[in-house]
Design an enzyme around this catalytic site. Structure first.
Site, PDB file in Angstrom:
ATOM      1  N   ASP A 152      33.981  43.678  48.166  1.00 23.90           N
ATOM      2  CA  ASP A 152      34.743  42.344  48.284  1.00 23.90           C
ATOM      3  C   ASP A 152      34.704  41.635  49.356  1.00 23.90           C
ATOM      4  O   ASP A 152      34.475  42.312  50.281  1.00 23.90           O
ATOM      5  CB  ASP A 152      36.173  42.157  47.685  1.00 23.90           C
ATOM      6  CG  ASP A 152      36.644  40.760  47.323  1.00 23.90           C
ATOM      7  OD1 ASP A 152      35.897  39.979  47.255  1.00 23.90           O
ATOM      8  OD2 ASP A 152      37.904  40.732  47.168  1.00 23.90           O
TER       9      ASP A 152
ATOM     10  N   ASN B 162      34.079  36.566  36.975  1.00 23.10           N
ATOM     11  CA  ASN B 162      33.087  35.820  38.104  1.00 23.10           C
ATOM     12  C   ASN B 162      32.378  34.633  37.456  1.00 23.10           C
ATOM     13  O   ASN B 162      32.046  33.894  38.113  1.00 23.10           O
ATOM     14  CB  ASN B 162      32.590  36.894  38.775  1.00 23.10           C
ATOM     15  CG  ASN B 162      33.173  37.726  39.628  1.00 23.10           C
ATOM     16  OD1 ASN B 162      32.866  39.024  40.027  1.00 23.10           O
ATOM     17  ND2 ASN B 162      33.986  37.227  40.526  1.00 23.10           N
TER      18      ASN B 162
END
Ligand code: IPE
Ligand code: IPE
Ligand code: MG
Length: 238
Positions: free
Chosen positions: A17, A65
């Site tokens: 991330d 996502n």
């Protein structure tokens, strides 16, 4: 002299991330961060293989996502598809077996073909297993396992066994992660391997994924090596 890490995990999973923030903090577009992230994937894979960690799982793209702008999901997918193509020869050289997990339904044919070619080519490798999660979510994994179980209709008592249930998950045959690393300072699981992480040691670092290198990985392994895993028991009975 290199200090030996005392206790190595068999399976490390990483929530990669911070690509967007890495780019934005440099006045660049988020997609530059995704491209830069490949460098960190290479370093982490090399390091894990060098250390002799048997399984490394990388969360590359979550089901959630898809909620990002199309220009970004297109860019991430193309980074993934290109990386698979470019990195396969290195996996062959380093004896790495690569496996992709995740829901194939929403992936386009080009991505599926690249993934299948890479899995086929590296299938016979006997070194580290690299698991790449693309369009993955932990809830999806549990639901697809339940669906297949219902289809196969095994005897009822088998349904009650965690071992049998695990064998229907997309990580069948893979030991549960001993260590989960998440970069970028966020402290959550974001729907990664929910069932599999029941007893995983969690490690969070503020380092943004494109900056994550071998010393950062080593720091995580050192932290892991100092953890006392009890699995609900008390020290004396372990
Ligand atoms: C991780 O970086 C990559 C993916 C989720 C695909 P992000 O894109 O989430 O980066 P931040 O969290 O916005 O910085
Ligand atoms: C998790 O990161 C998914 C991947 C790393 C592929 P996100 O950036 O999507 O997670 P949230 O939205 O911060 O929970
Ligand atoms: Mg993020």
């Amino acid at each position: 002299m290199v200090k030996q890490i005392e206790k190595l995990p068999d399976h490390v999973c990483i929530i990669m991330d911070g690509n967007g923030r890495w780019a934005l903090s440099r006045g660049l577009e988020r997609n530059v961060g995704h491209r830069q992230g490949v460098e960190a994937v290479r370093a982490a894979t090399e390091y894990a293989a060098e250390k002799g960690i048997p399984y490394l799982s990388l969360f590359a793209f979550s089901e959630e996502n898809w909620g990002r702008p199309k220009s970004e999901t297109d860019a991430i997918m193309s980074v993934i598809v290109n990386a698979i193509h470019n990195e396969t020869p290195k996996m062959m050289k380093n004896n790495i077996r690569c496996v992709f997990i995740g829901d194939r339904e929403q992936l386009d044919n080009k991505a599926l073909k690249r993934m299948d070619d890479c899995m086929r080519q590296t299938a016979g490798n006997t070194g580290m297993t690299l698991i790449v999660a693309v369009n993955y979510s932990g809830k999806w994994d549990i639901l697809q396992a339940v669906k297949r179980l219902l289809e196969e209709n095994p005897p009822a008592e088998q349904l009650l066994s965690p071992e049998v249930f695990s064998s229907y998950l997309s990580t069948a045959g893979v030991p549960e992660p001993d260590l989960m690393i998440r970069t970028s300072g966020e402290m959550r699981i974001s729907n990664f391997m929910l069932w599999q992480m029941a007893y995983t040691e969690l490690y969070f670092t503020p380092v943004l994924w494109p900056d994550f290198r071998k010393p950062d990985f080593e720091a995580a392994l050192n932290a892991y090596s100092n953890r006392k895993r009890r699995f609900g028991k008390i020290e004396e009975s372990i």
